[in-house]
Design an enzyme around this catalytic site. Structure first.
Site, PDB file in Angstrom:
ATOM      1  N   GLN A 198       1.842   6.795 -17.203  1.00  0.00           N
ATOM      2  CA  GLN A 198       1.727   7.998 -16.127  1.00  0.00           C
ATOM      3  C   GLN A 198       1.750   7.845 -14.825  1.00  0.00           C
ATOM      4  O   GLN A 198       2.747   8.049 -14.138  1.00  0.00           O
ATOM      5  CB  GLN A 198       0.248   8.751 -16.605  1.00  0.00           C
ATOM      6  CG  GLN A 198       0.038   9.815 -15.719  1.00  0.00           C
ATOM      7  CD  GLN A 198      -1.454  10.304 -16.136  1.00  0.00           C
ATOM      8  OE1 GLN A 198      -1.551  10.881 -17.467  1.00  0.00           O
ATOM      9  NE2 GLN A 198      -2.366  10.381 -15.168  1.00  0.00           N
ATOM     10  N   THR A 199       0.774   6.775 -14.357  1.00  0.00           N
ATOM     11  CA  THR A 199       0.693   6.256 -12.989  1.00  0.00           C
ATOM     12  C   THR A 199       1.893   5.876 -12.280  1.00  0.00           C
ATOM     13  O   THR A 199       2.749   5.045 -12.970  1.00  0.00           O
ATOM     14  CB  THR A 199      -0.498   5.206 -12.761  1.00  0.00           C
ATOM     15  OG1 THR A 199      -1.405   5.836 -13.431  1.00  0.00           O
ATOM     16  CG2 THR A 199      -0.573   4.824 -11.335  1.00  0.00           C
ATOM     17  N   SER A 251      -3.985   9.308  -8.751  1.00  0.00           N
ATOM     18  CA  SER A 251      -4.700  10.442  -8.904  1.00  0.00           C
ATOM     19  C   SER A 251      -4.146  11.833  -8.810  1.00  0.00           C
ATOM     20  O   SER A 251      -4.494  12.748  -9.595  1.00  0.00           O
ATOM     21  CB  SER A 251      -5.902  10.500  -7.693  1.00  0.00           C
ATOM     22  OG  SER A 251      -6.736   9.245  -7.436  1.00  0.00           O
ATOM     23  N   THR A 273     -11.888   3.156 -11.256  1.00  0.00           N
ATOM     24  CA  THR A 273     -10.708   3.693 -10.682  1.00  0.00           C
ATOM     25  C   THR A 273      -9.701   4.473 -11.884  1.00  0.00           C
ATOM     26  O   THR A 273      -9.154   5.471 -11.562  1.00  0.00           O
ATOM     27  CB  THR A 273      -9.650   2.561 -10.065  1.00  0.00           C
ATOM     28  OG1 THR A 273     -10.699   1.929  -9.171  1.00  0.00           O
ATOM     29  CG2 THR A 273      -8.505   3.104  -9.423  1.00  0.00           C
ATOM     30  N   GLU A 295      -8.441   6.311 -15.402  1.00  0.00           N
ATOM     31  CA  GLU A 295      -9.056   7.458 -16.040  1.00  0.00           C
ATOM     32  C   GLU A 295      -9.984   8.579 -14.866  1.00  0.00           C
ATOM     33  O   GLU A 295     -10.817   9.074 -15.261  1.00  0.00           O
ATOM     34  CB  GLU A 295     -10.042   7.400 -17.121  1.00  0.00           C
ATOM     35  CG  GLU A 295      -9.151   6.503 -18.229  1.00  0.00           C
ATOM     36  CD  GLU A 295      -8.284   7.543 -18.858  1.00  0.00           C
ATOM     37  OE1 GLU A 295      -8.363   8.869 -18.845  1.00  0.00           O
ATOM     38  OE2 GLU A 295      -7.137   6.943 -19.203  1.00  0.00           O
ATOM     39  N   ASP A 355     -10.178   8.512 -10.374  1.00  0.00           N
ATOM     40  CA  ASP A 355     -11.078   7.542  -9.377  1.00  0.00           C
ATOM     41  C   ASP A 355     -12.423   8.145  -9.436  1.00  0.00           C
ATOM     42  O   ASP A 355     -12.594   9.649  -9.401  1.00  0.00           O
ATOM     43  CB  ASP A 355     -10.621   7.978  -8.086  1.00  0.00           C
ATOM     44  CG  ASP A 355     -11.113   7.395  -6.744  1.00  0.00           C
ATOM     45  OD1 ASP A 355     -10.919   6.160  -6.436  1.00  0.00           O
ATOM     46  OD2 ASP A 355     -11.609   8.199  -6.321  1.00  0.00           O
TER      47      ASP A 355
HETATM   48  C1  FAD Z   1      -6.481  -2.137 -14.628  1.00  0.00           C
HETATM   49  C2  FAD Z   1      -5.834  -1.040 -14.730  1.00  0.00           C
HETATM   50  C3  FAD Z   1      -5.165  -0.423 -15.503  1.00  0.00           C
HETATM   51  C4  FAD Z   1      -4.473   0.933 -15.779  1.00  0.00           C
HETATM   52  N1  FAD Z   1      -4.008   1.341 -16.681  1.00  0.00           N
HETATM   53  C5  FAD Z   1      -2.901   2.213 -16.580  1.00  0.00           C
HETATM   54  C6  FAD Z   1      -2.293   2.806 -17.879  1.00  0.00           C
HETATM   55  O1  FAD Z   1      -2.344   2.251 -18.893  1.00  0.00           O
HETATM   56  N2  FAD Z   1      -1.530   3.905 -17.372  1.00  0.00           N
HETATM   57  C7  FAD Z   1      -1.495   4.621 -16.323  1.00  0.00           C
HETATM   58  O2  FAD Z   1      -0.568   5.518 -16.457  1.00  0.00           O
HETATM   59  N3  FAD Z   1      -1.997   4.158 -15.315  1.00  0.00           N
HETATM   60  C8  FAD Z   1      -3.158   3.142 -15.321  1.00  0.00           C
HETATM   61  N4  FAD Z   1      -3.769   2.798 -14.268  1.00  0.00           N
HETATM   62  C9  FAD Z   1      -3.485   3.402 -12.881  1.00  0.00           C
HETATM   63  C10 FAD Z   1      -4.692   4.288 -12.650  1.00  0.00           C
HETATM   64  O3  FAD Z   1      -4.812   5.465 -13.585  1.00  0.00           O
HETATM   65  C11 FAD Z   1      -4.603   4.761 -11.235  1.00  0.00           C
HETATM   66  O4  FAD Z   1      -4.937   3.576 -10.412  1.00  0.00           O
HETATM   67  C12 FAD Z   1      -5.901   5.707 -11.199  1.00  0.00           C
HETATM   68  O5  FAD Z   1      -5.669   6.976 -11.330  1.00  0.00           O
HETATM   69  C13 FAD Z   1      -6.455   5.839  -9.448  1.00  0.00           C
HETATM   70  O6  FAD Z   1      -5.259   6.431  -8.751  1.00  0.00           O
HETATM   71  P1  FAD Z   1      -4.762   5.762  -7.598  1.00  0.00           P
HETATM   72  O7  FAD Z   1      -4.448   4.232  -7.671  1.00  0.00           O
HETATM   73  O8  FAD Z   1      -3.414   6.524  -7.026  1.00  0.00           O
HETATM   74  O9  FAD Z   1      -5.775   6.022  -6.421  1.00  0.00           O
HETATM   75  P2  FAD Z   1      -5.844   6.851  -4.912  1.00  0.00           P
HETATM   76  O10 FAD Z   1      -5.741   8.158  -5.364  1.00  0.00           O
HETATM   77  O11 FAD Z   1      -4.422   6.324  -4.444  1.00  0.00           O
HETATM   78  O12 FAD Z   1      -6.890   6.245  -4.224  1.00  0.00           O
HETATM   79  C14 FAD Z   1      -7.037   5.772  -3.138  1.00  0.00           C
HETATM   80  C15 FAD Z   1      -8.381   6.334  -2.556  1.00  0.00           C
HETATM   81  O13 FAD Z   1      -8.285   7.721  -2.068  1.00  0.00           O
HETATM   82  C16 FAD Z   1      -9.204   8.522  -2.359  1.00  0.00           C
HETATM   83  N5  FAD Z   1      -8.646   9.798  -2.987  1.00  0.00           N
HETATM   84  C17 FAD Z   1      -7.565  10.113  -3.402  1.00  0.00           C
HETATM   85  N6  FAD Z   1      -7.546  11.347  -3.554  1.00  0.00           N
HETATM   86  C18 FAD Z   1      -8.540  11.996  -3.126  1.00  0.00           C
HETATM   87  C19 FAD Z   1      -9.126  13.530  -2.793  1.00  0.00           C
HETATM   88  N7  FAD Z   1      -8.580  14.341  -3.282  1.00  0.00           N
HETATM   89  N8  FAD Z   1     -10.187  13.379  -2.134  1.00  0.00           N
HETATM   90  C20 FAD Z   1     -10.922  12.521  -1.835  1.00  0.00           C
HETATM   91  N9  FAD Z   1     -10.533  11.304  -1.933  1.00  0.00           N
HETATM   92  C21 FAD Z   1      -9.404  10.898  -2.448  1.00  0.00           C
HETATM   93  C22 FAD Z   1      -9.537   7.706  -3.439  1.00  0.00           C
HETATM   94  O14 FAD Z   1     -10.944   7.969  -3.692  1.00  0.00           O
HETATM   95  C23 FAD Z   1      -9.460   6.255  -3.300  1.00  0.00           C
HETATM   96  O15 FAD Z   1     -10.611   5.909  -2.468  1.00  0.00           O
HETATM   97  C24 FAD Z   1      -4.137   1.450 -14.234  1.00  0.00           C
HETATM   98  C25 FAD Z   1      -5.040   1.110 -13.222  1.00  0.00           C
HETATM   99  C26 FAD Z   1      -5.818  -0.248 -13.227  1.00  0.00           C
HETATM  100  C27 FAD Z   1      -6.392  -0.847 -11.850  1.00  0.00           C
END
Ligand code: FAD
Ligand code: FAD
Lengths: 649, 649
Positions: B122-123, B129, B407, B409, B411
């Site tokens: 997905q990501t 997010s 983070t 499933e 944030d």
């Molecule tokens: C070890 C690990 C395993 C993973 N496994 C998978 C997997 O198997 N499949 C998959 O698809 N993904 C996977 N992921 C990805 C994971 O699902 C994402 O990292 C997660 O959804 C967080 O999204 P992001 O990294 O875009 O964070 P971001 O959204 O970029 O967050 C950055 C900051 O912005 C803030 N923020 C973002 N939006 C808002 C808002 N609307 N209001 C206020 N604050 C906000 C957050 O709080 C955070 O502080 C994995 C990640 C990790 C670390």
């Protein structure tokens, strides 16, 4: 060709002179120029490359550190810089502080020139915080005029000293001094561990590395060591004799030099730790701030760009207090540097009056700044979402390398309890005419502070330093006095102190936070040149103080220092302040003047060019050397092909 | 021969039946027996050895994981256990939740038998997010009846999926569905990535590992991956068609199956995460508790033994609330399991009425329990002093492997804001006659809760669950209502929501903590057999609730739910409770029934034989293979001998 800069627009928004702020951050123009020059030298030298560190095996990682240290030493000599590498922390300061003149003259030049490499071997497997409980013995043998250094139990094994395991030739060993069957407590002894010819351990000495620690790089690049003695003999003059002596006849004597002299070293070390806290914290904040500007998520309207995550109030309320803390710790660290010279001068003049206050203040600042910094680094990592979890973000290793600062040079909780003891003593002496001075002077006004009322009526009243200072003073004073009163309900003070330890530690935190707040105010009273610079610092000061107030609202409201309504107003003001920080955020972290090499973070790059670089970094992993992984034929294929041999059970 | 047990004396002190508590912890006798059996099998199998993990290079570490996974798979078949390894998380649940019947019949058996290995992609580099912002496209080509999967930008590269980099043969790819030039938003597609013959990536597919992550073991044993598509074609029936379809003609259609069906999967995943939180937390607490009993520091009288550090009140006030939280999270996790079956039944009966509440409650619990657990693991590490920093303590890797739960499933901050939206909606509908149900039912009594007064007069009044519950309800209700009122001061709700986001997130935390408190109370209302078991749980409940109250005192006092004096009484009661936990501490962590293998910690050993084992472990480090380290001749000797060649500058 103009360099790529995704942050250019943000940089244009800044409302102050960044170059001037760099000088404020560095402490002086000269300090700025030196640190800038050194940082550039290091960044441009390929030997100091560090982006591959997390991929090295333990042995290669360690060897890489040796290589860098040797190169650094060479460059230091070439450039006539001063500095000390293979820095085994306290070996030299301790000889300076506890050795007599002769010993200093003999050992220090060798240590400075690195003809010997020394480590500081205090902690044992069984004792860290309780130094007086160390078990290693140093028994004087009058027949040979030697000390016999011995490890009588397993738990007496020296354990943790940095540089001990593989590098050091000498150690400053803390051991129980025994003369004529009598135990005189713990003293320092210089012991040679390895031959200067072939680096082999000397007879009677077992020495090694204590194994893997937190993180993949971090302290694993270092040889924290284990050391055991089997009746190792050293000449009598290798006991540090600055403060106490053993004579040729085996008589133990305290010198006339007051014991307190050793406090000088302690203040020195702690001011260094507070300075390090502001470095580590600012580094994490710089990475999180720059990435929060690049990262966009949600909020796109009609196909336009999404919202920069730094524009979310939750992101601001998590990040900006940390940015403000970095500046706050920087300034209190600067003040500690001054305090160190002040203490040194006083000690030379045999003035020991300020020592208890200085001890409490430095212990407390060490504890509060390192705890806050450790938490803050992890919060910065979380602020970067998933990508913060990558080693290439730099944040995991920064955390792993930083957290032991909460434990070494005094466990943070143990230190807070020492501060609390000082506070209780101060309160108990309040009626006695002994006027509290320095950072505890406010206690002299405790009568006022116990009943004063905060005058805030509108949110903007919370911008006044005087108002903030009084609220923090009132909180600290009331918490201390309440503890002191509660202590009186116990049959004896020691029992009370043990039972109320948690409340006491909280009172200590309140006292220390007040110190940081008040030193920030003192900084603002100085003449600070540069367009808009002072204004930004005022905003950061308010953010620091009001975010603390919000976090500890229970303290302030429950003790009646402020009303619930005033708490709400503080929170409103805080929100407005965040909006004022926002346009200046990038410039405020640029002012740290960190090179990309120093930051070691793809997310924190100066130019903001995050995504292509993340992508590039990934492919460097050894796992990507082949598309089909090692292990496929043995482990994956048999399962996919359903060719698993199953035992019948 | 009797086994060595340094904790025997502590175990004798316990005031309850540990064996019965083990069953309470496991959930049932049957669950206890299964987990006990599996744990012993794993612990006794040399293939599952893990003490060497932190010393392996990335490639060896990964291969070691493959080896273990293959072995585990074999054992599962042999022992006729159920289970799924190479567990790539969401691949199967998503096909179950979003695939139609045919698709489930085709893909699930292959996935269960591991004829294919799937990951959940997905990501992307640019979007985590904000799932609706994903950029990968799936364009329908009516000529060939296929979708063309493509990565149009660098930021559209899939990034993070676990198992993607090296292991998976298939991926569930989320991409924007485009038919006839029209964008229908993000949907799931099953895409084969690698040949089932030789594991090579199929044409048009670039796939690899994203590189090192936090820690030395942790997720580095896994191949979180990067994936790019260059116009890769898949048959139409590989779009998951449970909820929407594309017809042969390229017509996009929503199915009559309500979209909400996918919520079932989400509740399932989140209850799993909450259960994991209680596991990770209890593991850390078990280590810190056992070591705090072994570790002695200070307080020796007349040469007697020193004080066990667990007897210090500060140690207790840091540790026991975490112990209590482990139990609290366990019970709320158990309740979530029940909630999942309840939701599933309701969905099958087309009853969607509880979904918003269930969504808010599971999102909130995921956020609050994972954040608390991450912090708690690090606190447990600090509670172990210096030795907690060694990998052999098990705590650094536990932290590194756990923190991403904050983070993935969702944030944690983003989730809290979703909870807050639900709370604001609930408040706005209060007058409307729509009665709040389930975890939000208390809002129906908000009139009372906004003006009720806490009746506590003496410390022991704080032991009453009713009193505690009302205080937590009043706090949650007041914080939500205050936010709702403040929202009305803004010209529009969205702007208000953005500005007040931090307050809203705090209100959400208050709501979620109330849920945990109330589920603990419900647990206590059950029939719990076993001598003293219920009594211990009551004590833990009170510790959990009152320590939260102390931590968030500002909320409670500022909103007038309790008076400052009542806050002081709660704190007094808490201190008494700690003394009651103390003699039972070891037995309470024994009740987790963790094998030494599972704990993976020298400090947390069941027998408490810490020091000899720490010493033994150290010598296993590769750096100790030689006494003179590799690098001595090149880097150390030239410095010691002052033979450095210096360039003239
Ligand atoms: C070890 C690990 C395993 C993973 N496994 C998978 C997997 O198997 N499949 C998959 O698809 N993904 C996977 N992921 C990805 C994971 O699902 C994402 O990292 C997660 O959804 C967080 O999204 P992001 O990294 O875009 O964070 P971001 O959204 O970029 O967050 C950055 C900051 O912005 C803030 N923020 C973002 N939006 C808002 C808002 N609307 N209001 C206020 N604050 C906000 C957050 O709080 C955070 O502080 C994995 C990640 C990790 C670390
Ligand atoms: C990376 C690293 C580098 C180091 N480098 C060196 C070095 O170069 N040389 C050297 O000699 N040592 C070194 N050390 C050791 C370090 O100084 C000790 O670990 C430190 O002093 C803490 O002591 P401890 O480990 O005994 O903790 P402990 O005292 O065992 O702490 C365990 C727990 O008990 C609590 N506790 C202990 N006493 C009390 C009390 N009286 N009241 C309340 N709570 C209490 C603590 O708060 C903590 O929670 C290093 C350690 C690390 C991690």
């Amino acid at each position: 060709m103009e360099a790529l800069d995704y942050h250019a627009e943000e940089r244009r928004k800044a409302e102050f002179d960044v170059e001037e702020m760099k000088i404020v951050w560095a402490g002086s123009r000269q300090a700025y120029e030196i640190s800038d020059r050194v940082a550039r030298l290091v960044a441009s030298d390929p030997v100091f490359r560090k982006d591959n560190r997390t991929m090295l095996s333990r042995k290669d990682l360690f060897k890489d550190t040796l290589r860098k240290a040797a190169h650094a030493w060479k460059r230091i000599i070439e450039l006539r810089l001063s500095g000390l590498f293979f820095s085994c922390g306290m070996f030299i300061p301790a000889i300076k502080g506890q050795g007599n003149e002769e010993q200093q003259q003999k050992w220090l030049p060798m240590a400075y020139k690195m003809q010997i490499i020394g480590c500081y071997a205090q902690t044992e497997l069984g004792h860290g915080s309780n130094v007086q409980g160390l078990e290693t013995t140093a028994t004087f043998d009058p027949e040979t005029d030697e000390f016999v250094i011995h490890s009588p139990t397993l738990t007496s094994s020296k354990w943790w000293p940095g540089g001990l395991g593989k590098v050091s030739t000498h150690a400053l060993v803390y051991a129980r001094l025994i003369t004529d069957g009598q135990d005189h407590g713990v003293h320092g002894f210089i012991v040679q561990l390895r031959s200067l010819d072939d680096h082999l351990p000397l007879p009677g000495i077992t020495v090694g590395d204590i194994g893997m620690k937190f993180g993949s790089g971090a302290y694993n690049s270092m040889d924290n060591g284990v050391l055991r003695f089997d009746h190792v003999r050293i000449p009598r003059d290798q006991m540090l004799m600055g403060v106490s002596q053993v004579t040729r006849e085996g008589k133990f004597m305290q010198s006339d030099v007051p014991r307190q002299l050793v406090y000088g070293t302690m203040v020195y070390v702690r001011q260094k730790i507070v300075a390090d806290a502001s470095c580590a914290l600012s580094r994490a904040v710089c990475i999180a701030t720059r990435y929060s500007v690049v990262r966009r998520q949600f909020g796109s309207h009609n196909g336009g760009p999404e919202t920069q995550v730094i524009d979310y109030k939750t992101q601001q309320s998590r990040l900006f207090p940390l940015l403000a803390s970095a500046y706050a710790f920087r300034f209190v660290g600067e003040w500690l540097k001054w305090l160190y010279t002040d203490v040194t001068q006083r000690l030379q003049a045999n003035d020991f009056s300020t020592l208890p206050e200085v001890h409490a203040c430095t212990a407390g600042l060490k504890s509060v700044t390192t705890s806050a910094t450790a938490d803050a680094i992890e919060e910065c990592r979380k602020l970067c979402g998933g990508h913060g979890y990558l080693s290439s973000s730099g944040l995991p290793e920064l955390f792993a390398v930083y957290v032991p600062a909460c434990t070494y040079e005094g466990d943070n909780v143990v230190l807070l309890l020492q501060v609390a003891r000082f506070l209780m003593k101060t309160v108990s002496q309040l009626g006695s005419g002994k006027k509290p001075v320095g950072t505890i002077a406010y206690m002299g006004r405790s009568e006022h502070l116990l009943q004063c009322r905060c005058e805030v009526e509108r949110a903007e009243d919370w911008l006044k330093p005087k108002v903030i200072l009084e609220a923090f003073e009132a909180r600290a004073a009331r918490m201390s006095v309440t503890c002191a009163n509660n202590l009186n309900n116990f049959p004896n003070q020691e029992e009370g102190f043990a039972q109320l330890a948690t409340d006491l530690a909280e009172a200590a935190v309140a006292h220390v936070q007040l110190i940081i707040v008040s030193k920030f105010i003192e900084k603002l009273q100085q003449d600070i040149p540069g367009k808009g610079v002072k204004r930004q610092l005022e905003i950061l000061f308010n953010v620091y103080a009001l975010s603390l107030l919000h976090k500890h609202l229970g303290d302030f409201v429950a003790s009646g220092c402020i009303t619930p309504k005033q708490g709400v107003l503080a929170n409103e003001q805080l929100r407005l302040l965040y909006s004022q920080v926002r346009p200046n955020a990038i410039a405020l972290v640029d002012a740290f003047n960190y090179t990309d090499h120093y930051l070691g973070s793809v997310l924190g790059r100066y130019d903001g060019n995050v995504y292509p670089k993340l992508y590039e970094e990934a492919w460097k992993d050894p796992l990507n050397e082949t598309v089909v992984p090692d292990g496929y034929h043995e482990y994956i294929r048999p399962i996919l092909k359903q060719h698993i041999r199953v035992a019948r059970l």
